[in-house]
Design a protein around this motif. Structure first.
Motif, PDB file in Angstrom:
ATOM      1  N   ARG A 281       0.762  -1.449  -0.042  1.00  0.00           N
ATOM      2  CA  ARG A 281       0.247   0.084   0.020  1.00  0.00           C
ATOM      3  C   ARG A 281       0.730   1.245  -0.126  1.00  0.00           C
ATOM      4  O   ARG A 281       1.871   1.627   1.040  1.00  0.00           O
ATOM      5  N   VAL A 282       0.637   1.951  -1.003  1.00  0.00           N
ATOM      6  CA  VAL A 282       1.181   3.399  -1.141  1.00  0.00           C
ATOM      7  C   VAL A 282       0.367   4.530  -1.343  1.00  0.00           C
ATOM      8  O   VAL A 282      -0.392   4.785  -1.687  1.00  0.00           O
ATOM      9  N   PRO A 283       0.259   6.229  -0.946  1.00  0.00           N
ATOM     10  CA  PRO A 283      -0.482   7.240  -0.425  1.00  0.00           C
ATOM     11  C   PRO A 283       0.016   7.365  -2.210  1.00  0.00           C
ATOM     12  O   PRO A 283       0.698   7.673  -3.175  1.00  0.00           O
ATOM     13  N   SER A 284      -0.406   8.353  -2.535  1.00  0.00           N
ATOM     14  CA  SER A 284      -0.531   8.602  -3.457  1.00  0.00           C
ATOM     15  C   SER A 284       0.622   9.753  -4.960  1.00  0.00           C
ATOM     16  O   SER A 284       0.837   9.081  -5.886  1.00  0.00           O
ATOM     17  N   LYS A 285       0.764  10.427  -3.667  1.00  0.00           N
ATOM     18  CA  LYS A 285       2.287  11.100  -3.762  1.00  0.00           C
ATOM     19  C   LYS A 285       3.333  10.140  -4.722  1.00  0.00           C
ATOM     20  O   LYS A 285       3.657  10.230  -4.692  1.00  0.00           O
ATOM     21  N   SER A 286       3.413   8.431  -4.068  1.00  0.00           N
ATOM     22  CA  SER A 286       4.600   7.466  -4.429  1.00  0.00           C
ATOM     23  C   SER A 286       3.961   7.580  -6.786  1.00  0.00           C
ATOM     24  O   SER A 286       5.016   7.344  -7.052  1.00  0.00           O
ATOM     25  N   VAL A 287       2.791   7.935  -6.764  1.00  0.00           N
ATOM     26  CA  VAL A 287       2.468   7.621  -8.451  1.00  0.00           C
ATOM     27  C   VAL A 287       2.891   8.918  -8.627  1.00  0.00           C
ATOM     28  O   VAL A 287       3.313   9.201  -9.944  1.00  0.00           O
ATOM     29  N   VAL A 288       1.723   9.864  -8.420  1.00  0.00           N
ATOM     30  CA  VAL A 288       2.527  10.672  -8.459  1.00  0.00           C
ATOM     31  C   VAL A 288       3.548  11.973  -8.132  1.00  0.00           C
ATOM     32  O   VAL A 288       4.213  12.295  -7.550  1.00  0.00           O
ATOM     33  N   ARG A 289       4.278  12.455  -9.182  1.00  0.00           N
ATOM     34  CA  ARG A 289       5.360  12.606  -9.202  1.00  0.00           C
ATOM     35  C   ARG A 289       6.077  13.591  -8.768  1.00  0.00           C
ATOM     36  O   ARG A 289       6.529  14.616  -8.012  1.00  0.00           O
ATOM     37  N   GLU A 290       5.516  14.872 -10.004  1.00  0.00           N
ATOM     38  CA  GLU A 290       4.338  16.816  -9.740  1.00  0.00           C
ATOM     39  C   GLU A 290       3.100  16.586  -9.723  1.00  0.00           C
ATOM     40  O   GLU A 290       3.056  16.784 -10.930  1.00  0.00           O
ATOM     41  N   LYS A 291       2.921  17.715  -9.447  1.00  0.00           N
ATOM     42  CA  LYS A 291       2.097  18.454  -9.461  1.00  0.00           C
ATOM     43  C   LYS A 291       2.243  18.714 -11.451  1.00  0.00           C
ATOM     44  O   LYS A 291       2.985  19.952 -11.181  1.00  0.00           O
ATOM     45  N   GLY A 292       0.695  18.973 -12.030  1.00  0.00           N
ATOM     46  CA  GLY A 292       0.816  19.325 -13.755  1.00  0.00           C
ATOM     47  C   GLY A 292       1.509  18.167 -13.810  1.00  0.00           C
ATOM     48  O   GLY A 292       1.620  18.553 -15.593  1.00  0.00           O
ATOM     49  N   ASP A 293       1.864  17.064 -13.822  1.00  0.00           N
ATOM     50  CA  ASP A 293       2.250  15.617 -14.430  1.00  0.00           C
ATOM     51  C   ASP A 293       1.112  15.493 -15.298  1.00  0.00           C
ATOM     52  O   ASP A 293      -0.141  15.448 -14.754  1.00  0.00           O
ATOM     53  N   MET A 294       0.812  14.909 -16.399  1.00  0.00           N
ATOM     54  CA  MET A 294      -0.166  14.217 -17.277  1.00  0.00           C
ATOM     55  C   MET A 294      -0.108  12.860 -16.734  1.00  0.00           C
ATOM     56  O   MET A 294       0.417  11.725 -15.992  1.00  0.00           O
ATOM     57  N   GLY A 295      -1.377  12.441 -16.070  1.00  0.00           N
ATOM     58  CA  GLY A 295      -2.011  11.484 -15.507  1.00  0.00           C
ATOM     59  C   GLY A 295      -2.717  10.908 -16.454  1.00  0.00           C
ATOM     60  O   GLY A 295      -4.121  11.240 -16.996  1.00  0.00           O
ATOM     61  N   VAL A 296      -3.142   9.715 -15.752  1.00  0.00           N
ATOM     62  CA  VAL A 296      -4.285   8.791 -16.213  1.00  0.00           C
ATOM     63  C   VAL A 296      -4.695   7.605 -15.633  1.00  0.00           C
ATOM     64  O   VAL A 296      -4.019   7.092 -15.258  1.00  0.00           O
ATOM     65  N   ILE A 297      -5.611   7.565 -15.870  1.00  0.00           N
ATOM     66  CA  ILE A 297      -6.722   6.190 -14.975  1.00  0.00           C
ATOM     67  C   ILE A 297      -6.776   5.374 -15.716  1.00  0.00           C
ATOM     68  O   ILE A 297      -7.521   5.349 -16.341  1.00  0.00           O
ATOM     69  N   VAL A 298      -6.407   4.342 -15.827  1.00  0.00           N
ATOM     70  CA  VAL A 298      -7.278   3.284 -16.205  1.00  0.00           C
ATOM     71  C   VAL A 298      -8.302   1.883 -15.503  1.00  0.00           C
ATOM     72  O   VAL A 298      -7.857   1.414 -14.591  1.00  0.00           O
ATOM     73  N   PHE A 299      -9.500   2.189 -16.037  1.00  0.00           N
ATOM     74  CA  PHE A 299     -10.380   0.440 -15.446  1.00  0.00           C
ATOM     75  C   PHE A 299     -10.565  -0.307 -15.564  1.00  0.00           C
ATOM     76  O   PHE A 299     -11.121  -0.650 -17.077  1.00  0.00           O
ATOM     77  N   GLY A 300     -10.667  -0.983 -15.679  1.00  0.00           N
ATOM     78  CA  GLY A 300     -10.718  -2.162 -16.232  1.00  0.00           C
ATOM     79  C   GLY A 300      -9.843  -3.479 -15.631  1.00  0.00           C
ATOM     80  O   GLY A 300      -9.027  -3.642 -14.488  1.00  0.00           O
ATOM     81  N   ASP A 301      -9.415  -4.731 -16.300  1.00  0.00           N
ATOM     82  CA  ASP A 301      -8.546  -5.666 -16.237  1.00  0.00           C
ATOM     83  C   ASP A 301      -7.117  -5.609 -15.903  1.00  0.00           C
ATOM     84  O   ASP A 301      -6.527  -4.608 -16.896  1.00  0.00           O
ATOM     85  N   VAL A 302      -7.075  -6.008 -14.812  1.00  0.00           N
ATOM     86  CA  VAL A 302      -5.386  -5.237 -14.284  1.00  0.00           C
ATOM     87  C   VAL A 302      -4.361  -6.646 -15.430  1.00  0.00           C
ATOM     88  O   VAL A 302      -4.949  -7.685 -14.157  1.00  0.00           O
TER      89      VAL A 302
END
Length: 819
Positions: A281-302
């Motif tokens: 388990r990790v906090p959100s900041k472990s995936v978000v490198r910097e504010k303003g970065d381009m992000g994508v959330i994908v839902f479905g089969d992992v």
């Protein structure tokens, strides 16, 4: 054309002068310093010291000469390809061409092209001539001749990694004499007999492939991405989790995609939480490198195999089990999990039993998954409600069939709930062989023996196998369904009534089609001094030699036996009810009531379970499972997790930060990948020598002990061609000027792109990438929608799997379906 040629030559001369001026001055200074050192040595030191100084001087200067000549030779090769528009013949090889330039200052593969203005006589042959003169002035003579020394010097030019070339060199033999004719040294340079290694960094050199393919209209320098080795340090971050929303949700972190410690969401109600990386388990900041970065959330089969912890079931409770393997890889291995007061908390027991088996019928509502949501075969052997007021009365024993890599841990989860399908699992899918005799199937009599289904006794359920009529070797057998060898366990339960009528021995084991193998034996007798347990070798069904110890095994009650078929040791163990090891009898580390070891390798292949011995006795819950010298362990969590409450259906998903990758593509940076075209291949305009260059690089990395933690550094280079004003305005304008239309789905990998659009090559299929060249989002700062489909970036699957990772390729490539 001549004016353009002179401009390009001027560019290379200036670049080479800046890069190489200081090393040349250092080389001249070194010659002068060492000359003084040699004069001083001749006057004050012994013959041995003089020889040492001369050889040391030669070794140091030889390595420096290789480095300086190597840099000039590499620049010369690039200059030849970029200026003439001709690739180096791959049959001769770019690395051999560079070696020629180091040795002679020229190469037959350059077709008469004059590179002397770059090499500036910084060659091995000139260096040998200069060294000979310096040493002659100090009273030393060198042999053989300069020509012979230059020709015999061993030079190998190889890729070390994608951004580095290594020059490996040695003079195999040189003789040095002083003024008196005395030989002061006779041997190789370096004197150790080993090689010197000089490295040349190719970063910031021009990529010749781009220039040739576009006929000089487009140029690109080799500049490394900050995350140049994506398989070691990926240019994206990804975390898996659970949430709810559209299949793809795009935006910039901190703007369209808001986040706090635990959640990432947008204004439309899409969100993801319970983020994990590598199962933790990790906090959100472990995936978000910097504010303003381009992000994508994908839902479905992992995709499976990523080690991530998801909520895998509709059942709303789960109990996590950590499996630890401190030995070799275990494939489809059976692991017992004890869930009782000795292995978890009272709270876990109360929740598990009351929720999973609310009607108390002894059959829980249960499913088991691993941390990638792969269903795990399980079997509930024991489910004892007992009295929840008494910690010792309620317990469960659940068997799992899992694959565990060597020296690893793995989390599996028992999902349970108050509504759903009741299940005890399936023992036949857990064990390599299992028979509880509730259904009579597959058993045959052996010789004149008799085995059959009986309800007279049963350890569990209603039925067991009864061995009746006629003594050893008569009995019965059942085929396993496959042939097994050592590394297995045969175990089960046996009941010998006190009033048995025939022979005194219980005998079970494993044999082959010739009835050769091994059986355990329990010898009963009214005289306890004549009772024993033993291991028999079976030859054509008959007992032939044995190992035994004296002990008494109770009658009129079930005992548990285990035969461990290790190599060369075979161990027979007995566990009796009430003995110290009974409670944990399925653990091979538990203490048996009695055991017999044997060492024998006569038979190593078995295809049937056999019943021999006297009569009558009963057998139940018979199974075969795998054995390892180091058996895995199971640790039960001290708490139960509840499914996240989302106000709606919660599904698995992933969230990506793509900004580092986008930055590198926009800045036309290079990545190192194994299947990319190496620097040498770009000089040759072909990848036909790729495997040879890879093998050579691996050899160099081994010799220099220059390797990543796993495997080897890749030598291939790749950058991306994106003709768009925001990514590559030069290329965008060139494509418009030449009226070259872009084709949907052509890979943007530079060597594929250039060969297709400028070289008439075949199309290599690529896919748009969600968050970079696919999808849209409303930019709250601009007050308008951003349509990423206007970005012509396409990744072929193989390249995408390296840059994005396998999971990233499966989830982010638009229209690609993972196999």
């Amino acid at each position: 054309m001549e004016g353009g040629l002179m401009k390009r030559r001027g560019f290379f001369i200036n670049s080479a002068a800046i890069v190489l001026l200081i090393p040349l001055l250092l080389l001249a200074a070194t010659y002068e310093d060492v000359s003084s050192l040699i004069v001083h040595s001749q006057s004050e030191r012994t013959q041995t010291e003089r020889a040492y100084n001369v050889v040391t001087f030669l070794s140091l200067e030889f390595q420096r000469a290789m480095e300086i000549s190597g840099k000039r030779a590499v620049v010369s090769a690039v200059d030849y390809v970029a200026v003439t528009g001709n690739f180096i013949n791959p049959d001769y090889g770019a690395n051999q061409t560079i070696a020629d330039l180091i040795r002679e200052g020229d190469s037959s593969s350059l077709r008469g092209y004059n590179v002397s203005y770059i090499m500036r006589e910084q060659t091995l042959r000139v260096w040998l001539s200069n060294v000979t003169k310096i040493l002659r002035n100090q009273g030393f003579e060198i042999s053989p001749s300069i020509e012979e020394l230059a020709d015999s010097t061993e030079i190998t030019v190889a890729p070390l990694d994608a951004f580095t070339i290594v020059i490996k060199a040695r003079i195999p033999h040189i003789e040095i004499r002083d003024a008196s004719g005395t030989v002061v040294y006779n041997g190789p340079i370096p004197s150790t007999g080993e090689y010197v290694y000089s490295r040349v960094d190719i970063r910031d050199l021009e990529d010749p492939f781009h220039s040739v393919m576009t006929r000089g209209k487009y140029h690109r320098s080799i500049r490394a991405c900050k995350y140049a080795f994506p398989e070691i340090s990926p240019p994206i971050t990804v975390a898996n989790g659970t949430g709810s929303g559209d299949e793809f949700v795009l935006g910039r972190f901190g703007r369209e995609l808001m986040y706090n410690l635990t959640h990432i969401w947008d204004s439309e109600g899409n969100y993801i939480t319970y983020l994990t990386i590598n199962g933790k388990r990790v906090p959100s900041k472990s995936v978000v490198r910097e504010k303003g970065d381009m992000g994508v959330i994908v839902f479905g089969d992992v995709p499976s195999g990523d080690g991530e912890m998801l909520w895998c079931s509709q059942l709303d409770h789960r109990l996590n089990i950590t499996l630890q393997n401190n030995g070799v890889e275990l494939i489809n291995f059976q692991v017992p999990v004890y869930i009782d007061s000795a292995h978890t908390t009272r709270s876990v027991l109360e929740t598990l039993f009351s929720v999973a088996d609310g009607d108390q019928d002894g059959i829980p509502i249960m499913e088991v998954y691993d941390d990638s949501c792969n269903r795990i075969n399980f079997w509930v052997e024991e489910w004892d409600w007992g009295n929840l007021n008494n910690d010792n009365d309620n317990r469960a024993l659940i068997w799992l069939n899992v694959t565990l890599p060597a020296l690893s841990s793995k989390t599996v989860s028992i999902y349970f709930g108050s509504s759903g399908t009741e299940s005890l699992g399936d023992a036949s899918k857990v064990f390599d062989f299992f028979d509880d005799f509730e259904t009579w199937q597959g058993w045959s009599n052996y010789s004149n023996g008799a085995v059959y289904q009986s309800s007279e006794q049963a350890y569990d359920g209603i039925y067991s196998l009864k061995k009746d009529e006629r003594n050893d070797p008569n009995g019965g057998y059942k085929l396993i369904g496959k042939t097994i060898g050592r590394g297995y366990i045969l175990e089960g339960y046996v009941y010998r009534p006190r009033n048995w009528r025939g022979g005194s021995q219980d005998r079970l084991g494993l044999e082959d089609s010739n009835n050769d193998g091994y059986t355990m034996g329990v010898v009963h007798n009214n005289n306890q001094n004549r009772e024993s347990i033993k291991i028999d070798i079976r030859d054509n069904g008959g007992a032939d030699g044995s190992w035994s110890i004296s002990t008494s095994v109770p009658e009129d009650e079930w005992y548990f036996f285990r035969m461990i078929f290790d190599n060369p040791q075979i161990t027979f163990q007995i566990y009796t009810q009430g003995s110290a090891g009974w409670a944990l009898r399925y653990l091979t580390t538990s203490t048996p009531y009695a055991e017999v070891p044997a060492s024998d390798t006569t038979y190593n292949s078995f295809d049937r379970v056999v019943i021999h011995g006297g009569y009558e006795y009963y057998v139940d819950s018979l199974r075969i499972r795998k054995y390892a010298t180091v058996m895995p362990s199971a640790t039960v969590s001290s708490s139960v997790e509840l499914k996240p409450s989302t106000g709606g259906a919660s599904i698995g998903g992933s969230v990506y930060d793509l900004q580092p990758l986008i930055d590198c593509i926009q800045d036309q940076r290079y990545f190192a990948i194994e299947d990319g075209w190496s620097f040498f291949e770009r000089l040759e305009g072909s990848d036909e020598n790729h495997e040879d260059y890879v093998a050579l690089a691996h050899e160099m990395q081994d010799e220099l002990n220059y390797k990543p933690p796993v495997g080897y550094y890749p030598i291939g280079l790749v950058s991306f061609m994106v003709p768009h004003a925001n990514y590559d305005e030069k290329l965008f304008n060139l494509m418009r000027l030449l009226e070259i239309p872009l084709e949907e789905g052509q890979s943007s990998v530079d060597y594929y792109f250039l060969k297709y659009y400028f070289g008439g090559g075949s199309k290599v299929d690529g896919y748009r990438v969600w968050g970079i060249s696919q999808g849209d989002y409303y930019n709250i700062d601009l007050g308008t929608s951003v349509y990423l489909s206007r970005i012509p970036l396409f990744l072929d699957v193989d390249t995408a799997k390296v840059i994005l990772g396998t999971q990233g390729a499966c989830q982010l490539l638009d229209g690609y379906t993972c196999p």
